[in-house]
Design a protein around this motif. Structure first.
Motif, short mmCIF file in Angstrom:
data_model
loop_
_atom_site.label_atom_id
_atom_site.label_comp_id
_atom_site.label_asym_id
_atom_site.label_seq_id
_atom_site.Cartn_x
_atom_site.Cartn_y
_atom_site.Cartn_z
N CYS A 71 0.83 -1.21 0.00
CA CYS A 71 0.00 0.00 0.00
C CYS A 71 0.86 1.25 0.00
O CYS A 71 1.62 1.50 0.93
N CYS B 38 -8.15 0.58 -4.04
CA CYS B 38 -7.42 0.10 -5.22
C CYS B 38 -7.31 -1.41 -5.26
O CYS B 38 -6.90 -1.98 -6.28
N ARG C 104 -5.24 -3.43 -4.04
CA ARG C 104 -3.90 -4.02 -4.13
C ARG C 104 -3.65 -4.97 -2.95
O ARG C 104 -3.16 -6.09 -3.12
N CYS D 10 -5.19 -1.72 -13.79
CA CYS D 10 -5.92 -0.62 -13.15
C CYS D 10 -7.21 -1.13 -12.51
O CYS D 10 -7.92 -1.95 -13.10
N HIS D 11 -7.49 -0.64 -11.30
CA HIS D 11 -8.70 -1.05 -10.58
C HIS D 11 -9.69 0.10 -10.42
O HIS D 11 -10.60 0.05 -9.60
N CYS E 185 -9.61 3.04 -9.08
CA CYS E 185 -9.78 3.64 -7.76
C CYS E 185 -9.87 5.16 -7.85
O CYS E 185 -10.12 5.83 -6.85
N ASN F 171 -7.61 7.53 -8.26
CA ASN F 171 -6.62 8.23 -7.44
C ASN F 171 -5.40 8.62 -8.27
O ASN F 171 -4.33 8.90 -7.74
N CYS F 172 -5.56 8.66 -9.60
CA CYS F 172 -4.43 8.93 -10.50
C CYS F 172 -3.75 10.26 -10.19
O CYS F 172 -2.53 10.39 -10.29
N CYS G 85 -0.19 5.61 -7.68
CA CYS G 85 -0.90 4.46 -8.25
C CYS G 85 -0.24 3.17 -7.78
O CYS G 85 0.92 2.90 -8.09
N ASN G 86 -0.97 2.39 -7.02
CA ASN G 86 -0.42 1.15 -6.48
C ASN G 86 -0.13 0.10 -7.55
O ASN G 86 0.56 -0.88 -7.27
N TRP G 87 -0.67 0.30 -8.75
CA TRP G 87 -0.49 -0.68 -9.81
C TRP G 87 0.58 -0.25 -10.81
O TRP G 87 0.74 -0.88 -11.86
#
Length: 509
Positions: A37, A61, A63, A421-422, A424, A426-427, A432-434
């Motif tokens: 995270c 997200c 993750r 991409c999920h 979320c 939050n870009c 970005c966690n991904w």
């Protein structure tokens, strides 16, 4: 810092949107959630060693859920809610509280998430039955290849009477889909590499967006569309010559009528060099092109770009879908542009003012139908090709768009989903966690380029197979026969005005 100290209080307190639930019986205390995270949701107390969560920081997200080895985590909507009010929704209330505390403009990412009419879902596709047999795409030829650019209006012959088969500059696509504009800076270099490599493998194109072209991607020039926006970031003769086509960005669906802004904190290293902006300086794209205030001005830029590339590359003009889009497109068609790209209300973005994203523009379905009808009525439909984007979610949307008059579709968010991409939204935070919408090295490396290319290629090939199945069911064996063929569409749950704009009949007629 403990979770308790990080929670705001009093009038500034906003209840969390999500709640992270940890199954104590399944949790093996492995610390994977803490490592995965980037938002600091999972916290290990330095004194007690216990794991806790800061729900206020969760963006959903997923993750941590995906990587938890024992499936001990679950993210749910937080139960604490404001008192229900159909007029003052929780979203409006939260926005008011945030702006009262900060005095700033609220930013959001991705496309419009609100409940609005999705016309794709109200359009049904016709199918052949007894009198017009269907075609089996597994056994008979099915052509999904398409060409973007100005089309000859008549047969031309040379001095010897032979047919002149030369064409104006155009793009050839193996399938009627290509990847939308996403700039380096808003997405990571790894994400750009995935788009570039997948485009080359598929025989289609990706778009650089307004952030210039990274030096590592020049080798993919034959599958690249280079974009020229109002900020002219990274634009020079070599950049214009590097791609297969040039796109002039006037507007985009997520924020019609306003410019772009990449904060100075993100203008570092290769991003600074690629955009040709000093490190630490904000990269601001003005709302208007300061040399374009009329169709005549646009024509000067279009012709200038063609001259800069010796007329070898088609020029695209991209605009947002707005209420007078048909008249705008008519003017663009007369500016010398070869392709018009229209981006609808639900188009994605790396960052946009929330109120603009959710309230400005019109759906791409209505804009596309209106533009195609206008250009046909004026006898100039073959002077330009039509590219459309703004939440093309699946192969059925592609088929419906082409039947409404599009030549091909820009695919953006669906391509990001293939990378992981999920949604979320939050870009804009850069966390970005991904590994997609971020420039933080430890996060960027989470996006495996080889795996991303493989997944994106599989997605597009699956869509193309489904497009052929749709066409076969309609008794059509080529994309060209589907383009603008609105007899293949019927509407449900639409009023007379909507049916008239779309140019289709109600189901059952």
């Amino acid at each position: 810092m403990s979770a308790q100290n990080r929670i705001p209080s009093g009038i500034d307190y906003l209840p969390p949107l999500f709640q992270v639930i940890r199954n104590a019986d399944r949790c093996i205390d492995c610390n994977v959630c803490v490592k995965q995270c980037a938002n600091g949701v999972h916290v290990r107390d330095a004194q007690t060693g216990r794991l806790s969560t800061v729900d206020e920081l969760c963006v959903d997200c997923q993750r941590c859920v995906c990587f938890c080895p024992t499936h001990a985590l679950q993210i749910c909507e937080a139960p604490n809610r404001y008192r229900p009010n159909a007029n003052w929704t929780p979203q409006i209330m939260r926005g008011s509280y945030k702006q009262a505390g900060t005095g700033g403009v609220l930013l959001s990412s991705m496309g419009n998430p609100n409940e609005q009419t999705v016309y794709w879902d109200k359009l049904l596709i016709n199918a052949s039955q007894v009198t017009n047999p269907s075609i089996d795409p597994l056994r008979e030829p099915m052509e999904t290849r398409c060409y973007l650019g100005r089309r000859p209006t008549s047969v031309m012959r040379d001095a010897n009477g032979a047919i002149d088969t030369s064409l104006p500059p155009h793009l050839e696509l193996a399938m009627p889909m290509l990847f939308s504009a996403m700039s380096y800076g808003s997405i990571s270099l790894n994400a750009h590499k995935v788009l570039a490599r997948a485009a080359r493998e598929l025989g289609i194109y990706y778009n650089t967006g307004e952030g210039g072209l990274h030096q590592d991607l020049y080798e993919y020039g034959e599958n690249t569309i280079t974009q020229v926006a109002s900020g002219r970031f990274g634009v020079f003769k070599g950049y214009l010559e590097a791609g297969a086509a040039i796109e002039v960005k006037i507007g985009q669906g997520a924020k019609p009528g306003i410019g772009g802004h990449l904060p100075g904190a993100k203008i570092v290293g290769d991003i600074s060099r690629t955009r040709m902006v000093p490190e630490g300086s904000d990269a601001i794209s003005p709302a208007p092109h300061h040399d374009i205030y009329s169709i005549e001005d646009l024509r000067q830029l279009v012709m200038g770009l063609k001259a800069a590339t010796d007329g070898r590359k088609p020029v695209i003009v991209k605009v947002a879908a707005v209420h007078n889009i048909a008249a705008i497109a008519s003017g663009i068609a007369r500016s010398g542009a070869d392709i018009i790209a229209i981006d609808g209300l639900r188009g994605g973005t790396g960052a946009a003012p929330t109120m603009i994203r959710d309230n400005v523009g019109i759906p791409i379905e209505l804009a596309l139908a209106a533009v195609d009808s206008r250009l046909r009525a004026e006898g100039i439909r073959n002077d330009v090709s039509l590219l459309v984007g703004g939440s093309i979610r699946c192969s059925a949307d592609v088929v419906k768009a082409i039947a409404l008059g599009a030549d091909a579709c820009y695919v953006g968010t669906a391509a990001l989903l293939a990378m992981g991409c999920h949604l979320c939204r939050n870009c804009h935070s850069g966390r970005c966690n991904w590994g997609i919408a971020t420039q933080q090295p430890e996060l960027v490396k989470r996006l495996n380029v080889d795996q991303g290319v493989e997944r994106l290629v599989k997605l597009m090939r699956a869509w193309n197979s489904e497009v052929m199945e749709f066409m076969g069911g309609m008794g059509i064996n080529s994309i060209e026969a589907l383009r603008g063929n609105r007899l293949m569409l019927r509407g449900v749950d639409l009023n007379e005005s909507e049916l008239e704009i779309l140019g289709i009949s109600y189901a059952g007629r």
